[in-house]
Design an enzyme around this catalytic site. Sequence first.
Site, PDB file in Angstrom:
ATOM      1  N   HIS A   1      58.463  29.893  39.783  1.00  0.00           N
ATOM      2  CA  HIS A   1      59.789  30.803  39.391  1.00  0.00           C
ATOM      3  C   HIS A   1      59.849  32.124  39.753  1.00  0.00           C
ATOM      4  O   HIS A   1      58.920  32.890  40.093  1.00  0.00           O
ATOM      5  CB  HIS A   1      59.507  30.978  37.668  1.00  0.00           C
ATOM      6  CG  HIS A   1      59.710  30.062  36.930  1.00  0.00           C
ATOM      7  ND1 HIS A   1      58.240  29.217  36.636  1.00  0.00           N
ATOM      8  CD2 HIS A   1      60.415  29.418  36.464  1.00  0.00           C
ATOM      9  CE1 HIS A   1      58.610  28.365  35.850  1.00  0.00           C
ATOM     10  NE2 HIS A   1      60.082  28.059  35.732  1.00  0.00           N
TER      11      HIS A   1
ATOM     12  N   SER B   1      65.476  26.316  35.355  1.00  0.00           N
ATOM     13  CA  SER B   1      65.285  27.792  35.126  1.00  0.00           C
ATOM     14  C   SER B   1      65.536  28.621  35.983  1.00  0.00           C
ATOM     15  O   SER B   1      65.810  29.886  35.574  1.00  0.00           O
ATOM     16  CB  SER B   1      63.662  27.774  34.461  1.00  0.00           C
ATOM     17  OG  SER B   1      63.017  27.175  35.704  1.00  0.00           O
TER      18      SER B   1
ATOM     19  N   ASP C   1      54.207  32.567  39.926  1.00  0.00           N
ATOM     20  CA  ASP C   1      53.538  31.015  39.561  1.00  0.00           C
ATOM     21  C   ASP C   1      53.886  30.373  40.621  1.00  0.00           C
ATOM     22  O   ASP C   1      53.521  28.924  40.385  1.00  0.00           O
ATOM     23  CB  ASP C   1      53.801  30.665  38.316  1.00  0.00           C
ATOM     24  CG  ASP C   1      55.407  30.304  37.965  1.00  0.00           C
ATOM     25  OD1 ASP C   1      56.260  30.570  39.153  1.00  0.00           O
ATOM     26  OD2 ASP C   1      55.790  29.914  37.101  1.00  0.00           O
TER      27      ASP C   1
END
Length: 202
Positions: A182, A18, A179
Amino acid sequence: MTNAFLDPRRTIVFAGDSVTDRGRRDDPESLGDGYVRNLFDDLGPQRPRIVNVGISGNRAVDLEARWQTDVLAHQADLVSVLIGINDTWRRYDEDDPTSTEDFEASYRALLEPLQAKLVLIEPFLLAVKDEQHTWREDLDAKIEVVRRLAAEYDAILVPADVEFTRQAALVGATTLADDGVHPTTAGHRLLADLWRRTVLEG
């Protein structure tokens, strides 16, 4: 290295999870809005062809499964890999660990068929939640695998974990990754700048 890849006839493929994906599958240019996009914009009109094949949630074994179609098929001049945080994360949120040995085996399977110049980016973590401090016992071993493989395969190592940790001490961890995993906009800017300095200006 400064001029070797700054050529529109060259191709650079960015592979990963991601952090690399960053919405690229919803982007008409398939770049996303993270560090890959930053690099695309920074390098200007004489940039190489840039291909983003990051997929959110991927582990090393997932990259291995799609390597032929998503990476090797592009016949890139340079391949940049950022993978590993999900190999650690799934141990703690889904009780689905990836051993260090299995991680290394999958990572080797990625590197072995490549003829391109290699860039390996350290997976990174900023412990913004108490439970993330325990992740280090798993992630640190995987970072060491990436460092060893970079040396073995004559790859350029981008020390992302080192740099994120250093910068977090100055500006605060949540400024860079709210977080812990990310990157924020500032975190992606940091990663793009680090990649460019290490790979193109090193």
